[in-house]
Design an enzyme around this catalytic site. Structure first.
Site, PDB file in Angstrom:
ATOM      1  N   GLU A  37       0.823  -1.212   0.000  1.00  0.00           N
ATOM      2  CA  GLU A  37       0.000   0.000   0.000  1.00  0.00           C
ATOM      3  C   GLU A  37       0.856   1.261   0.000  1.00  0.00           C
ATOM      4  OE1 GLU A  37      -2.965   0.271  -0.736  1.00  0.00           O
ATOM      5  OE2 GLU A  37      -3.663  -1.784  -0.510  1.00  0.00           O
ATOM      6  N   TYR A 120      -6.384   6.761   3.868  1.00  0.00           N
ATOM      7  CA  TYR A 120      -6.521   5.725   2.846  1.00  0.00           C
ATOM      8  C   TYR A 120      -5.816   4.438   3.255  1.00  0.00           C
ATOM      9  CZ  TYR A 120      -5.336   2.598  -0.756  1.00  0.00           C
ATOM     10  OH  TYR A 120      -5.151   1.424  -1.417  1.00  0.00           O
ATOM     11  N   ASP A 138      -9.367   6.580  -2.738  1.00  0.00           N
ATOM     12  CA  ASP A 138      -8.134   6.897  -3.457  1.00  0.00           C
ATOM     13  C   ASP A 138      -8.538   7.405  -4.842  1.00  0.00           C
ATOM     14  OD1 ASP A 138      -8.991   4.645  -4.781  1.00  0.00           O
ATOM     15  OD2 ASP A 138      -6.970   3.871  -5.093  1.00  0.00           O
TER      16      ASP A 138
END
Length: 362
Positions: A37, A120, A138
DNA sequence: TAAACGTGGGT
DNA sequence: TACCCAAGTTT
């Protein structure tokens, strides 16, 4: 607005067959998912894959990352950009060791407290790795949801983004109520939203015919696909020119490390300077600054690259100097060709290494 | 709130 | 070529 049930069920069904096989999807290891991520922030999947593979081989868990040398961490990140992501990753690993006894936190607030983890990433890790019903927003989710809901307001407005978080939240909450044994519906749903944005609901020329939401998409129904999302104007790119020189002395190359605080701080580069109206060819810098005779340089061509909103052209030259040459102006280091491989260079200067040293066989 | 922060893929 | 923009966060 389309009903949550329609969106969630269609996306989950679609994701079952259409999800790409990505290396960090092979298991639910929170560390590997977290690393992916962070790497994926503002960076495409295709770019990330080889970096992630190499990183996980070298630093397979929190403990190894926490104890690694920072130079190792930055070298593994070389070429990915936004190097604070790598430093924050290591700081966060050290926090996990010290404040969570080495156990990866599953608590959303604890995730959010890690450096480099914003709303996020905290939502992504807690849903994908831990199956929690946390929303994500996102770039993909912005595109998918503004289109599905036909939201025409600028995505630069904080109100618009708030609405998208709220919508994302109600969708993942609905997904959480569809619990199935052996399936992470929250993580799958969040990933399906992003997967759709990355592979079908594209910024330009989206593949609406293949979209599982085509029958409920408001932007499609209203012919607004081309103007939603309403992203607003971008900043203009500024063109800048630099001159760089590869100085070689008895088989070693002169390099310097960028200082912390400036862009690409801590990374290595060849001596270079921006061309100005004062010194439009760089001859003054070469002569007074570097002690080189501009007429004795060989040209290695131009390297073009962009950093944020600067479009940079580097004019590259090479100079062999005598053993008694020394630099007047700046502190640098003289490295052998093999050492150039081990140091982390900025992307533009890594191109110079390849062009000047590797490909020329010098 | 807006700007800074990197780089490469894709059209 | 010249853009657009990508699984955002920090200050």
């Amino acid at each position: 607005m389309p009903e949550a049930a329609t969106i969630v069920k269609n996306l989950l069904r679609w994701y079952l067959t259409e999800a790409r096989e990505l290396p960090w999807r092979q298991n639910r290891d929170p560390y590997g998912i977290w690393v992916s991520e962070i790497m994926l922030q503002q960076t495409q999947v295709k770019t990330v894959i080889p970096y992630w593979e190499r990183w996980m081989k070298r630093l397979p868990d929190v403990d190894r990352l926490a104890r690694a040398r920072e130079t190792t961490v930055i070298k593994l990140w070389e070429g990915l950009g936004y190097y604070s992501r790598a430093r924050n990753l290591q700081r966060a690993a050290q926090m996990i060791q010290n404040e969570h006894k080495g156990c990866f936190p599953s608590d959303y607030e604890a995730l959010l407290a890690l450096p480099g983890v914003g709303p996020y990433t905290a939502g992504a890790v807690s849903s994908i790795a831990f199956g929690q019903p946390r929303p994500i927003v996102d770039g993909n989710v912005i595109r998918v949801l503004t289109r599905v809901d036909g939201i025409r307001e600028s995505t630069k407005l904080s109100q618009t983004i708030r609405e998208l978080w709220s919508r994302s939240e109600s969708l993942v909450r609905f997904a959480s109520e569809l619990w199935r044994p052996g399936r992470n519906v929250c993580g799958d749903f969040n990933q399906s939203l992003m997967e759709l944005g990355a592979t079908v609901c594209l910024p330009r020329q989206p593949l609406c015919c293949d979209c599982p939401l085509r029958r409920c998409c408001r932007a499609r129904a209203e012919g607004m696909i081309e103007v939603i999302p309403n992203l607003g104007a971008r900043k203009k790119m500024i063109a800048r020119m630099f001159i760089a020189v590869v100085v070689r002395r008895t088989g070693r190359y002169l390099v310097r490390q960028r200082s912390a605080g400036e862009i690409n701080g801590g990374l290595w580069e060849f001596p270079n300077v921006e061309l100005t109206s004062q010194d439009p060819s760089g001859a003054v810098w070469l002569d007074s600054g570097m002690g080189l005779d501009p007429s004795k340089l060989s040209a290695l061509g131009e390297v073009k690259h962009s950093i944020t909103n600067n479009r940079i052209t580097l004019k590259v030259y090479c100079s062999d100097v005598s053993p008694d040459y020394c630099v007047m102006e700046e502190a640098g280091e003289w490295l052998e060709a093999s050492e150039l491989e081990r140091y982390a260079f900025t992307a533009a200067h890594r191109k110079i290494v390849r062009r000047a040293i590797n490909e020329n066989g010098r």
